[in-house]
Scaffold this motif. Structure first.
Motif, PDB file in Angstrom:
ATOM      1  N   THR A 285      31.085  34.356  45.217  1.00  0.00           N
ATOM      2  CA  THR A 285      31.455  32.983  45.485  1.00  0.00           C
ATOM      3  C   THR A 285      32.612  32.933  46.488  1.00  0.00           C
ATOM      4  OG1 THR A 285      33.115  32.852  43.719  1.00  0.00           O
ATOM      5  CG2 THR A 285      30.806  32.361  43.128  1.00  0.00           C
ATOM      6  N   GLU A 286      32.796  31.782  47.092  1.00  0.00           N
ATOM      7  CA  GLU A 286      33.914  31.615  48.016  1.00  0.00           C
ATOM      8  C   GLU A 286      35.238  31.871  47.306  1.00  0.00           C
ATOM      9  OE1 GLU A 286      36.143  28.164  50.720  1.00  0.00           O
ATOM     10  OE2 GLU A 286      34.218  27.722  49.752  1.00  0.00           O
ATOM     11  N   LYS A 287      35.360  31.365  46.093  1.00  0.00           N
ATOM     12  CA  LYS A 287      36.600  31.541  45.339  1.00  0.00           C
ATOM     13  C   LYS A 287      36.904  33.024  45.126  1.00  0.00           C
ATOM     14  CE  LYS A 287      37.299  28.643  42.013  1.00  0.00           C
ATOM     15  NZ  LYS A 287      37.248  27.928  40.701  1.00  0.00           N
ATOM     16  N   GLU A 288      35.882  33.815  44.844  1.00  0.00           N
ATOM     17  CA  GLU A 288      36.085  35.247  44.621  1.00  0.00           C
ATOM     18  C   GLU A 288      36.540  35.953  45.899  1.00  0.00           C
ATOM     19  OE1 GLU A 288      33.136  36.612  41.033  1.00  0.00           O
ATOM     20  OE2 GLU A 288      32.192  35.959  42.895  1.00  0.00           O
ATOM     21  N   ILE A 289      35.907  35.633  47.006  1.00  0.00           N
ATOM     22  CA  ILE A 289      36.298  36.265  48.271  1.00  0.00           C
ATOM     23  C   ILE A 289      37.735  35.887  48.633  1.00  0.00           C
ATOM     24  CG2 ILE A 289      35.838  36.382  50.746  1.00  0.00           C
ATOM     25  CD1 ILE A 289      33.869  37.963  49.032  1.00  0.00           C
ATOM     26  N   ARG A 290      38.107  34.646  48.406  1.00  0.00           N
ATOM     27  CA  ARG A 290      39.477  34.220  48.709  1.00  0.00           C
ATOM     28  C   ARG A 290      40.486  34.901  47.782  1.00  0.00           C
ATOM     29  NH1 ARG A 290      39.729  30.724  52.624  1.00  0.00           N
ATOM     30  NH2 ARG A 290      37.975  29.343  53.081  1.00  0.00           N
ATOM     31  N   PHE A 291      40.038  35.336  46.624  1.00  0.00           N
ATOM     32  CA  PHE A 291      40.937  36.015  45.685  1.00  0.00           C
ATOM     33  C   PHE A 291      41.117  37.495  46.012  1.00  0.00           C
ATOM     34  CE2 PHE A 291      42.003  37.918  41.470  1.00  0.00           C
ATOM     35  CZ  PHE A 291      43.221  37.267  41.295  1.00  0.00           C
ATOM     36  N   LEU A 292      40.326  38.026  46.944  1.00  0.00           N
ATOM     37  CA  LEU A 292      40.403  39.453  47.261  1.00  0.00           C
ATOM     38  C   LEU A 292      41.818  39.889  47.649  1.00  0.00           C
ATOM     39  CD1 LEU A 292      37.213  40.502  49.271  1.00  0.00           C
ATOM     40  CD2 LEU A 292      38.125  41.579  47.211  1.00  0.00           C
ATOM     41  N   LYS A 293      42.499  39.061  48.443  1.00  0.00           N
ATOM     42  CA  LYS A 293      43.855  39.424  48.863  1.00  0.00           C
ATOM     43  C   LYS A 293      44.767  39.587  47.668  1.00  0.00           C
ATOM     44  CE  LYS A 293      46.498  36.292  50.802  1.00  0.00           C
ATOM     45  NZ  LYS A 293      47.066  35.386  51.833  1.00  0.00           N
ATOM     46  N   ASP A 294      44.663  38.694  46.694  1.00  0.00           N
ATOM     47  CA  ASP A 294      45.549  38.784  45.539  1.00  0.00           C
ATOM     48  C   ASP A 294      45.084  39.830  44.536  1.00  0.00           C
ATOM     49  OD1 ASP A 294      47.864  36.762  45.653  1.00  0.00           O
ATOM     50  OD2 ASP A 294      46.155  35.672  46.459  1.00  0.00           O
ATOM     51  N   ALA A 295      43.815  40.170  44.550  1.00  0.00           N
ATOM     52  CA  ALA A 295      43.354  41.308  43.757  1.00  0.00           C
ATOM     53  C   ALA A 295      43.998  42.581  44.291  1.00  0.00           C
ATOM     54  CB  ALA A 295      41.834  41.407  43.802  1.00  0.00           C
ATOM     55  N   TYR A 296      44.048  42.697  45.615  1.00  0.00           N
ATOM     56  CA  TYR A 296      44.729  43.834  46.245  1.00  0.00           C
ATOM     57  C   TYR A 296      46.227  43.778  45.945  1.00  0.00           C
ATOM     58  CZ  TYR A 296      47.102  46.471  49.932  1.00  0.00           C
ATOM     59  OH  TYR A 296      47.942  47.322  50.616  1.00  0.00           O
ATOM     60  N   ARG A 297      46.834  42.589  46.070  1.00  0.00           N
ATOM     61  CA  ARG A 297      48.263  42.449  45.802  1.00  0.00           C
ATOM     62  C   ARG A 297      48.577  42.872  44.364  1.00  0.00           C
ATOM     63  NH1 ARG A 297      51.272  38.264  48.534  1.00  0.00           N
ATOM     64  NH2 ARG A 297      49.377  36.978  48.487  1.00  0.00           N
TER      65      ARG A 297
END
Length: 347
Positions: A285-297
């Protein structure tokens, strides 16, 4: 750390588990990167088992995680019914031995040996990346299928970050990077703010193993996932926590003895190949892709900054933390951009 006779702890654990079968010999088969110890135990009846000794994190979380994994290993549907190494039970409970002294609080769990086929090549070609993306999606889908059958997990990403903030706010603590307190705190605040803005608490939680280093799993000759045996960073969380390491595996630079945890790998076209293959099998989902940066953080803050000294051997911890604090975190906002990924997936 003072000298600790880990072999003796393993022998005590096995004697507590099953004194009727004696140990013939113990061999340390640890990867030598982390502080965890893994042993191959050969019994006098010529059978063997694998023991893992850990003192990273919290005992309750260790037991909780392995209880979830053991249920998962039994409940995963075909073709993943034998993918995970199973822990030994005693009676109807997972067996975990706890050793406590003035020097160390350590925990031992025993595993049945697991078959290993082929490890990934150090550098994947584009076809292999696509196959890995497809296989990962199928594994995540299988985990999603059985998630309602698993024991409850108490760990949350927000709790881990808030715990790091408490460490930073404790002026009496001898925090190892005082000059970077404000940087770390700012990234903790950014994570919490973005978590709420994106609505990450609404993302589905499934079993994730986070560290998909190529030394932690094997595949068949036609690149199907075959076995997995390392559970150091396991948790119940959004599947996006797994994606950073798959970006590393897909990266053009490939697997290196000397490594760093840079975010740039998630901006490579090769990672988009992985994402497209995954998305076709188990849509993102778009929400998941946008969360990738904070998953890395979160990965950097929790596993490298917060726990690096406890998990990695000192030489690795020093290097990885220095790079995270001086390069990776300061450049994160300017380095990762979700838009090319969203465009590639038509989201």
């Amino acid at each position: 750390m003072a000298f600790i006779d880990f072999d003796t702890i393993i022998r005590e654990a096995w004697n507590d588990y099953d004194p009727s079968r004696e140990i013939a010999h113990i061999v340390d088969i640890s990867a030598k990167v982390s502080t965890n110890h893994v042993y191959r135990i050969t019994l006098k009846d010529r059978n063997y088992i694998v023991a893992k000794l850990s003192y990273f994190g919290k005992y309750d979380h260790f037991v909780e995680d392995h209880s979830i994994i053991n249920t998962l290993s039994n409940n995963l549907p075909f073709p993943f019914e034998n993918f995970l190494a199973r822990s030994l039970m005693k009676g109807n409970k997972l067996y975990v031995y706890r050793y406590q002294s003035q020097v160390i609080d350590a925990w031992v769990v025993f595993y049945r040996p697991i078959h290993i086929k082929e490890k990934l090549p150090k550098r994947l070609d584009e076809d292999q990346i696509a196959k890995l993306g497809q296989q990962t999606a199928r594994f995540h889908k299988a985990c999603d299928t059985v998630k309602a059958t698993l024991p409850r997990s108490s760990k949350t990403m927000k709790d881990d970050i808030n715990d790091l903030i408490k460490i930073l706010d404790d002026t009496s603590s001898k925090y190892e990077y005082p000059m970077h307190r404000s940087l770390i705190k700012n990234h903790c605040d950014a994570f919490l703010a973005n978590y709420d803005t994106i609505g990450a608490d609404k993302l589905e939680s499934i079993p994730v193993f986070v560290d998909w280093n190529i030394g932690n799993f094997s595949v068949t000759p036609n690149f199907k996932l075959y076995s997995r045996w390392d559970y150091d960073w396991f948790r119940m969380s959004t599947r996006m926590l797994d994606f950073y390491f798959f970006a590393r595996v897909s990266s053009d630079i490939g697997d290196k003895t000397v490594f760093t945890y840079n975010v740039d790998v998630m901006m490579e076209d090769r990672f988009i190949i992985f994402l497209k293959a995954y998305h076709k099998e188990f849509p993102l989902t778009e929400k998941e892709i946008r969360f990738l940066k904070d998953a890395y953080r979160f990965f950097i803050l929790n596993y490298v900054v917060k726990y690096g000294r406890f998990f990695f051997h000192e030489i690795f911890a020093t290097k990885l933390q220095k790079e995270a604090l001086e390069t990776h975190l300061p450049s994160l906002e300017n380095t990762f951009n979700p838009e090319p990924l969203l465009k590639a997936l038509d989201l």
